[in-house]
Every structure is written in structure tokens, then in C-alpha cells.
Scaffold this motif. Structure first.
Motif: not given
Length: 333
Positions: A44-48, A156-159, A171-178, A327-333
Motif C-alpha cells: 500500500a505504501a508503494t502504491q500510495v 475509484v482506487l479499486k479501479g 486514482k491520484a485525485e481519488a487518493l487526495r480526496l480519500l 483501508l489503503l492496505q485493503d485496497i492494495w494488499p
């Protein structure tokens, strides 16, 4: 649909003040810092980081509030330099991104006369504190409230495409919002609300015929007598000991003890909101509301209220950081 929220002069000032919203910049950065440290070393940290580029989660945690600096008529970012937390976005590219977001999320939702434009309504819901739970359909809830906003950004972060009426570019905008919305949903007065009659008595808007005049706008229409500050802003502010510089090993240990929310991650926001309604009920307990004057009420806070607020804020900030990490780790296990 959400009750009417007429914009008084004070409300207008608040609407154009990015740092006047949930937790203020310090609180949002604390939530983000807790989450960033909790996911360190994970996928998740890598994806973020791939989505954030040179920014950190703490940097972008205020982006959704900074976007409120975009004029809702001209769609131009106004008053650069006014809010230090927004400076990193005040480049030609950064301002264009905020303007584009606001343009896409201005009138895309059903609006009643006097209501704020759509993207500003994504930050909150106003469930009567007597319910002590969130249920879509209660007065103050909407498909596009804070619960819907967290769900939409997760999609959106899940595609997946963003569910209507949300218009999220990528996804970049979605992450800023989330990052911001998860902070919002853990601020009690962004979810639970007290409704008052003209005499300052608490009412239940879902009983009988709802009177929009009883809405206190999450405490924005309640003035604290001792400080002349509105009650919502009083809850937004956090003491220095809860800022990101105080996120230490002990605090992270406490955050790691927050249990994962059960069920599908698309159901999590409803459960978090229910928890925040209960906290809002606790926040309103023992308050003495005065009669309505113009469009505002007054409130007298008990002597021990500052200590009570600090305790609730610490709990909610910790939950916010832990839940964002989960939640971030659930999105990107």
C-alpha cells in the motif's frame, strides 16, 4: 436530501475558509501521518507513493479543503498565499487541478436553493444526535454526503468508475480526496448534528414535519459564549499535543490496537459514521443552548469541556489514522 443550509455572512466566511473545516490542517495531517507510518514498508505504501509523487499523505491531506479556494462562479483559484497549508498546490499546474475538480463537482448533484455547491457537501452529513447511528434517509443524509464520498473514492482506487454524482478524474485525485474524507468522517460534528428550536431546545428532525430552521449546520450556527467562536470550529481545532510532530511510538501502538472494521470495505464508512454520531451525542451532552438570535444560537460550555474535547479528539484522530491505513492496505494488499 440534505436540509437547506442558508448561507449567512458567517457561513459565507466559513465556506471560503479552507482551514475552517474538519480538524483544520493540523488534524488532517495527524490522521495522514499516522496512516503513512502504519503502512510503511507495505505494498500500500508503494502504491500510495506512486500516486503522490513528491508529496506525502500529510501534504495532500488538506487538498480537498484547499480546493474550496476556487471561486464557484469563475472556477478560478483565488487568494493564493492566504493559507500556508495550500502553498504547495499554488502552482500553475496545481491550481489548474483544483479548478478542474471544482468545475466537475459543482452542480453535478441535486441542489436545493441556498445549499452549498456539490464538492463542499461531500465533506459532511448532519444526522440528528438522538439516533446515535448513521442511516441513509435520515434528515441530513444524502447519496453524496461524507459516507458516499469515502465509498466513491474507494471505488475509484479499486479501479471502478465513481458512482454518480461524484466526478473523480483518476486514482491520484481519488487518493487526495480519500485521505481528507476519512479525516472528515471521524470529526464528530461532521457527521452528528444537534437540531434546535427557536428557544434552544433540542429537536428530532425525523419526527413529525421537519423544519429546516432547526438545522445548526454541524454546529456552525452555534456560537460559544466564552470565545465567540462557533462550536464547529471549536471542534476542528486540535491542541498542540495532537499535531503530527507528536505522532510517536506510543501513539502508533495505540493506533495498531484499533480493530479492523468488519464486513466489506464499502460498508466501513457507514459504520465509522455511526460511531461519529455517537461521539457527537457525547460532545453535545451537558451543553446549555440559548435561544436563537437571528440565524444563530449560543451555547455555554461546562468547565471541564476542554478536557472532554481533547480526549474525544485523540480517540477520533487515532481511529481516523488507523482506519485510513486499514483501508489503503485493503485496497492494495
Amino acid at each position: 436530501m440534505h436540509p437547506l443550509r442558508p448561507l449567512s455572512l458567517i457561513a459565507i466566511a466559513i465556506a471560503f475558509t479552507p482551514s475552517a473545516f474538519a480538524w483544520g490542517p493540523d488534524g488532517h495531517r495527524t490522521v495522514a501521518t499516522l496512516a503513512q507510518k502504519l503502512i510503511a514498508g507495505s505494498n500500500a505504501a508503494t502504491q500510495v507513493q506512486a500516486l503522490l509523487g513528491n508529496f506525502s499523505l500529510a501534504d495532500v491531506a488538506v487538498w480537498a479543503d484547499c480546493a474550496k479556494g476556487v471561486n464557484q462562479s469563475t472556477f478560478k483559484y483565488e487568494h493564493p498565499g492566504t493559507y500556508p497549508e495550500c502553498k504547495i498546490f499554488e502552482t500553475a499546474e496545481g491550481e489548474a487541478a483544483m479548478e478542474d475538480f471544482v468545475r466537475r463537482n459543482s452542480t453535478n448533484c441535486p441542489l436545493k436553493p441556498g445549499e452549498e455547491i456539490c464538492h463542499k457537501q461531500y465533506h459532511y452529513t448532519d444526522v440528528a444526535i438522538q439516533h446515535q447511528t448513521y442511516l441513509l434517509g435520515f434528515v441530513g443524509t444524502r447519496d453524496d454526503d461524507i459516507v458516499g464520498a469515502v465509498i466513491a473514492t474507494t471505488h475509484v482506487l479499486k479501479g471502478d468508475p465513481a458512482p454518480a454524482p461524484f466526478n473523480i478524474k483518476d486514482k491520484a485525485e481519488a487518493l487526495r480526496l480519500l485521505v481528507h474524507y476519512v479525516g472528515d468522517i471521524h470529526q464528530p460534528l461532521h457527521v452528528g448534528a444537534v437540531y434546535l428550536d427557536a428557544q434552544g431546545n433540542e429537536t428530532i428532525p425525523d419526527t413529525g414535519t421537519f423544519d429546516p430552521k432547526t438545522a445548526t449546520r454541524g454546529g456552525n450556527s452555534i456560537i460559544v459564549k466564552s470565545t465567540k467562536q462557533n462550536l464547529h470550529a471549536t471542534w476542528d481545532a486540535i491542541p498542540g499535543v495532537l499535531t503530527l510532530s507528536h505522532v510517536n511510538a506510543a501513539w502508533l501502538t495505540s493506533a495498531r490496537k484499533i480493530p479492523a472494521t468488519a464486513g466489506s470495505d464499502f460498508d466501513w464508512p457507514k459504520k465509522w459514521a455511526s460511531e461519529s454520531v455517537a461521539q457527537a451525542n457525547l460532545a453535545m451532552s451537558g451543553l446549555a443552548f440559548g435561544p436563537e438570535t437571528g440565524t444563530h444560537w449560543t451555547v455555554v460550555l461546562p468547565a471541564s469541556y476542554t478536557t472532554k474535547m481533547k480526549s474525544i479528539k485523540k480517540v477520533q484522530l487515532t481511529r481516523g489514522g488507523a482506519r485510513l491505513a486499514q483501508l489503503l492496505q485493503d485496497i492494495w494488499p
